[in-house]
Design a protein around this motif. Structure first.
Motif, PDB file in Angstrom:
ATOM      1  N   PRO A   1       0.678  -1.402  -0.063  1.00  0.00           N
ATOM      2  CA  PRO A   1       0.105  -0.707  -0.171  1.00  0.00           C
ATOM      3  C   PRO A   1       1.088   1.255  -0.015  1.00  0.00           C
ATOM      4  O   PRO A   1       2.194   1.687   0.343  1.00  0.00           O
ATOM      5  N   ASN A   2       0.531   1.955  -1.121  1.00  0.00           N
ATOM      6  CA  ASN A   2       1.254   3.567  -0.892  1.00  0.00           C
ATOM      7  C   ASN A   2       0.379   4.563  -0.187  1.00  0.00           C
ATOM      8  O   ASN A   2      -0.202   4.175   0.784  1.00  0.00           O
ATOM      9  N   SER A   3       1.405   4.861   0.777  1.00  0.00           N
ATOM     10  CA  SER A   3       0.480   6.312   0.999  1.00  0.00           C
ATOM     11  C   SER A   3       0.932   7.617   1.305  1.00  0.00           C
ATOM     12  O   SER A   3       2.066   7.763   1.051  1.00  0.00           O
ATOM     13  N   PHE A   4       0.348   8.812   1.981  1.00  0.00           N
ATOM     14  CA  PHE A   4       1.116   9.872   1.848  1.00  0.00           C
ATOM     15  C   PHE A   4       0.929  10.589   3.331  1.00  0.00           C
ATOM     16  O   PHE A   4       0.131  10.133   4.363  1.00  0.00           O
ATOM     17  N   THR A   5       1.939  11.181   4.118  1.00  0.00           N
ATOM     18  CA  THR A   5       1.569  12.066   5.414  1.00  0.00           C
ATOM     19  C   THR A   5       0.678  13.685   5.467  1.00  0.00           C
ATOM     20  O   THR A   5       1.101  14.196   4.779  1.00  0.00           O
ATOM     21  N   ALA A   6      -0.502  13.242   5.937  1.00  0.00           N
ATOM     22  CA  ALA A   6      -1.052  15.186   6.158  1.00  0.00           C
ATOM     23  C   ALA A   6      -0.648  15.624   7.038  1.00  0.00           C
ATOM     24  O   ALA A   6      -0.536  14.757   8.561  1.00  0.00           O
ATOM     25  N   LEU A   7      -0.321  16.808   7.300  1.00  0.00           N
ATOM     26  CA  LEU A   7       0.270  17.260   8.285  1.00  0.00           C
ATOM     27  C   LEU A   7      -0.126  18.625   8.733  1.00  0.00           C
ATOM     28  O   LEU A   7      -0.953  19.304   7.226  1.00  0.00           O
ATOM     29  N   GLY A   8      -0.560  19.897   9.432  1.00  0.00           N
ATOM     30  CA  GLY A   8      -1.293  20.748  10.131  1.00  0.00           C
ATOM     31  C   GLY A   8      -2.623  21.524  10.319  1.00  0.00           C
ATOM     32  O   GLY A   8      -3.042  20.539  10.403  1.00  0.00           O
ATOM     33  N   ALA A   9      -2.955  22.734   9.339  1.00  0.00           N
ATOM     34  CA  ALA A   9      -4.018  22.785   9.247  1.00  0.00           C
ATOM     35  C   ALA A   9      -5.273  21.247   8.477  1.00  0.00           C
ATOM     36  O   ALA A   9      -5.889  22.282   7.615  1.00  0.00           O
ATOM     37  N   THR A  10      -4.883  20.284   8.674  1.00  0.00           N
ATOM     38  CA  THR A  10      -5.667  19.607   7.871  1.00  0.00           C
ATOM     39  C   THR A  10      -7.290  18.711   8.852  1.00  0.00           C
ATOM     40  O   THR A  10      -6.689  18.988  10.058  1.00  0.00           O
TER      41      THR A  10
ATOM     42  N   PHE B   1      -8.205  23.834  -8.591  1.00  0.00           N
ATOM     43  CA  PHE B   1      -9.254  22.476  -8.706  1.00  0.00           C
ATOM     44  C   PHE B   1      -9.003  22.157  -9.342  1.00  0.00           C
ATOM     45  O   PHE B   1      -9.113  20.465  -9.701  1.00  0.00           O
ATOM     46  N   PHE B   2      -8.880  22.536 -11.142  1.00  0.00           N
ATOM     47  CA  PHE B   2      -8.815  21.122 -12.460  1.00  0.00           C
ATOM     48  C   PHE B   2      -7.172  20.814 -12.157  1.00  0.00           C
ATOM     49  O   PHE B   2      -7.235  19.132 -12.258  1.00  0.00           O
ATOM     50  N   ALA B   3      -6.387  21.360 -11.450  1.00  0.00           N
ATOM     51  CA  ALA B   3      -5.006  20.537 -12.003  1.00  0.00           C
ATOM     52  C   ALA B   3      -5.245  19.525 -10.932  1.00  0.00           C
ATOM     53  O   ALA B   3      -4.527  18.219 -10.666  1.00  0.00           O
ATOM     54  N   ALA B   4      -5.961  19.947  -9.690  1.00  0.00           N
ATOM     55  CA  ALA B   4      -5.513  19.075  -8.718  1.00  0.00           C
ATOM     56  C   ALA B   4      -5.770  17.335  -8.663  1.00  0.00           C
ATOM     57  O   ALA B   4      -5.634  16.899  -8.510  1.00  0.00           O
ATOM     58  N   GLN B   5      -6.776  17.394  -9.550  1.00  0.00           N
ATOM     59  CA  GLN B   5      -7.982  16.568 -10.392  1.00  0.00           C
ATOM     60  C   GLN B   5      -6.628  15.227 -11.283  1.00  0.00           C
ATOM     61  O   GLN B   5      -7.670  13.902 -10.915  1.00  0.00           O
ATOM     62  N   SER B   6      -6.090  15.888 -11.903  1.00  0.00           N
ATOM     63  CA  SER B   6      -5.087  15.305 -12.677  1.00  0.00           C
ATOM     64  C   SER B   6      -3.650  15.061 -11.422  1.00  0.00           C
ATOM     65  O   SER B   6      -2.880  14.684 -12.065  1.00  0.00           O
ATOM     66  N   PHE B   7      -3.084  16.171 -10.381  1.00  0.00           N
ATOM     67  CA  PHE B   7      -2.034  16.209 -10.417  1.00  0.00           C
ATOM     68  C   PHE B   7      -1.474  15.321  -9.703  1.00  0.00           C
ATOM     69  O   PHE B   7      -2.351  14.235  -8.489  1.00  0.00           O
ATOM     70  N   PRO B   8      -0.898  13.494  -9.692  1.00  0.00           N
ATOM     71  CA  PRO B   8      -0.257  12.108  -9.181  1.00  0.00           C
ATOM     72  C   PRO B   8       0.140  12.224  -8.034  1.00  0.00           C
ATOM     73  O   PRO B   8       1.369  12.985  -7.688  1.00  0.00           O
ATOM     74  N   ILE B   9      -0.363  11.899  -6.844  1.00  0.00           N
ATOM     75  CA  ILE B   9       0.065  11.613  -5.142  1.00  0.00           C
ATOM     76  C   ILE B   9       0.792  10.279  -5.889  1.00  0.00           C
ATOM     77  O   ILE B   9       0.685   9.405  -6.005  1.00  0.00           O
ATOM     78  N   LYS B  10       2.531  10.426  -4.775  1.00  0.00           N
ATOM     79  CA  LYS B  10       3.389   9.551  -4.881  1.00  0.00           C
ATOM     80  C   LYS B  10       3.574   8.884  -3.394  1.00  0.00           C
ATOM     81  O   LYS B  10       3.515   9.411  -2.635  1.00  0.00           O
ATOM     82  N   ASP B  11       4.085   7.939  -3.831  1.00  0.00           N
ATOM     83  CA  ASP B  11       4.293   6.844  -1.977  1.00  0.00           C
ATOM     84  C   ASP B  11       5.299   7.943  -1.081  1.00  0.00           C
ATOM     85  O   ASP B  11       5.908   8.367  -1.760  1.00  0.00           O
ATOM     86  N   ASN B  12       4.751   8.135   0.310  1.00  0.00           N
ATOM     87  CA  ASN B  12       5.815   9.334   0.800  1.00  0.00           C
ATOM     88  C   ASN B  12       5.827  10.116   0.424  1.00  0.00           C
ATOM     89  O   ASN B  12       7.019  11.531   1.294  1.00  0.00           O
ATOM     90  N   ASP B  13       5.042  11.303   0.078  1.00  0.00           N
ATOM     91  CA  ASP B  13       4.092  12.283  -0.915  1.00  0.00           C
ATOM     92  C   ASP B  13       4.039  12.377   1.197  1.00  0.00           C
ATOM     93  O   ASP B  13       3.318  12.255   2.216  1.00  0.00           O
ATOM     94  N   VAL B  14       4.678  14.396   1.753  1.00  0.00           N
ATOM     95  CA  VAL B  14       3.963  14.753   2.802  1.00  0.00           C
ATOM     96  C   VAL B  14       3.228  15.878   2.499  1.00  0.00           C
ATOM     97  O   VAL B  14       3.402  17.355   1.461  1.00  0.00           O
ATOM     98  N   LEU B  15       1.740  15.787   2.543  1.00  0.00           N
ATOM     99  CA  LEU B  15       1.077  16.988   2.526  1.00  0.00           C
ATOM    100  C   LEU B  15       0.501  18.128   3.523  1.00  0.00           C
ATOM    101  O   LEU B  15       0.749  17.720   4.631  1.00  0.00           O
ATOM    102  N   TYR B  16       1.076  19.576   3.473  1.00  0.00           N
ATOM    103  CA  TYR B  16       1.259  20.426   4.406  1.00  0.00           C
ATOM    104  C   TYR B  16       0.310  22.056   4.247  1.00  0.00           C
ATOM    105  O   TYR B  16       0.147  22.129   3.461  1.00  0.00           O
TER     106      TYR B  16
END
Length: 401
Positions: free
Chosen positions: A262-271, A346-361
């Motif tokens: 399973p791939n995963s990303f980490t969500a931090l901050g005001a989420t 929002f349109f760009a976000a629908q095609s922007f790929p998330i990768k394993d080990n990304d950090v979303l802040y």
């Protein structure tokens, strides 16, 4: 005569003093879940983070990353099913039967357990043989025939060719008694690891998975790894199932490994959730990642301060300037900036790929820091104001002297 009671002027002075003390060190005094938007955007110029690329997420950037992704497909390894039957190799057990047209010169057999037509010469069946490590089969009057990597029909043709001029119009039949060389192996996250015998049916990847009694984990979190001729290839199992062209024929010696990855990303901050979030092996988009993280917190988040931290391959895109930092793995540290106040994002976000080990802040909005400051200021000033009120009360009642 009663003493002079501190009034409004005193309170204002007290507020100003407290404010000046807090403001002088508020950047280090106030608690925060991470850097502000301004601090992240200035990462390229700071001494401690100089060299980190800061890239705005746009439709063009998303398309470039998708083009660079170039997902591998098993279909590029596809091979046709052998038309002459399955291949033979060392360890297999075969038998050879030869018919010779009358008058027989070499293979005259007066008795046979095989049914023959009246007045016809009975076929000669030779004892079963196991093909040795040298890959050769011994046939009387034909000598040592190299059979490794050949189909049964090809072996029959080779024996006939060698007997021409010796036997009278020979006909040959080679039968596989026991198959030990034409096999594939399946291991990993399956119910029963096993060796799968390959037949003229030409078993495929999913046939092997069925023979192993299926996977033990969710299909969308499994990868299929194919080891063939010393090379290793992999694809998400879900894509193999969805695309018939990637469910390719297996070849002798193939090893299929079903991997729980399973791939995963980490969500931090005001989420909504500060946590590590798993996602499917087939991947998700930035829009989906934001949703799974609970989205920006309405009470804290800066919608212009959404950031994605990642190591990108050097050739991932055309960089605005030459990368100053390149890791030993040939990657570049990148901060992608996302402005959710811009509808186009929002349109760009629908095609922007998330990768394993990304950090979303997601950074806090500036107003949140002000709110924190005012809350702390209130806790300091309120006791002083309460004391002033008590002094005034005592003065009015004559108790203050």
């Amino acid at each position: 005569m009663p003493g002079k009671v501190p009034g409004k002027k005193y309170r204002y002075v007290l507020l100003l003093v407290a404010a000046s003390l807090l403001l002088s060190g508020c950047s280090s005094f106030l608690a925060s879940s991470g850097p502000s938007r301004a601090m992240v955007l200035n990462a390229e110029t700071k001494d401690t983070t100089s060299g980190i690329m800061v890239i705005e997420v746009t439709g063009d950037v998303a398309r470039r990353l998708l083009e660079n992704k170039k997902a591998f497909h098993f279909s590029s390894l596809a091979s046709e099913c052998p038309k002459g039957g399955q291949y033979v190799g060392p360890g297999d057990i075969v038998d050879v039967t030869i018919w010779e047209t009358p008058p027989a010169a070499l293979f005259f057999n007066t008795t046979s357990d095989l049914g023959v037509a009246p007045n016809a010469v009975a076929p000669m069946r030779f004892p079963e043989q196991q093909i040795g490590g040298d890959g050769k089969l011994s046939v009387p009057f034909a000598g040592q025939v190299n059979v490794t990597g050949r189909t049964l029909r090809e072996i029959e043709a080779e024996i006939c060719s060698r007997l021409k001029g010796r036997a009278n119009d020979p006909q040959v039949q080679v039968r596989l008694v026991k198959n030990t060389s034409s096999t594939a192996t399946i291991v990993g996250e399956v119910d029963t690891s096993c060796v799968v015998s390959l037949t003229p049916k030409c078993e495929r990847i999913l046939d092997a998975l069925a023979a192993a009694e299926g996977a033990t984990e969710a299909v969308n979190k499994l990868m299929i790894q194919l080891t063939r001729a010393g090379n290793v290839y992999s694809m998400p199992l879900q894509e193999v199932i969805a695309s018939g062209r990637d469910n390719i024929n297996l070849l002798p010696g193939d090893v299929i490994t079903v991997l729980y990855r399973p791939n995963s990303f980490t969500a931090l901050g005001a989420t909504g959730h500060n946590t590590e979030i798993e996602f499917e092996a087939t991947g998700i988009t930035l829009a989906q990642a934001l949703a799974r993280a609970g989205g920006p917190d309405d009470n804290k988040a800066d919608p212009r301060g959404v950031f994605l931290f990642r190591f990108e391959p050097v050739d991932a895109m055309q960089w605005p300037k030459r990368p100053e930092i390149v890791t030993p793995e040939n990657t570049v540290p990148v901060i992608y900036t996302v402005n959710l106040m811009d509808p186009a994002t929002f349109f760009a976000a629908q095609s922007f790929p998330i990768k394993d080990n990304d950090v979303l802040y997601i950074s806090n909005a500036p107003g949140v820091e002000l709110k924190k400051f005012l809350s702390i200021l209130s806790t300091i000033v309120s006791p002083a104001l309460s004391t002033t009120s008590q002094v005034r009360t005592l003065t009015n009642t004559g108790a203050w002297k």
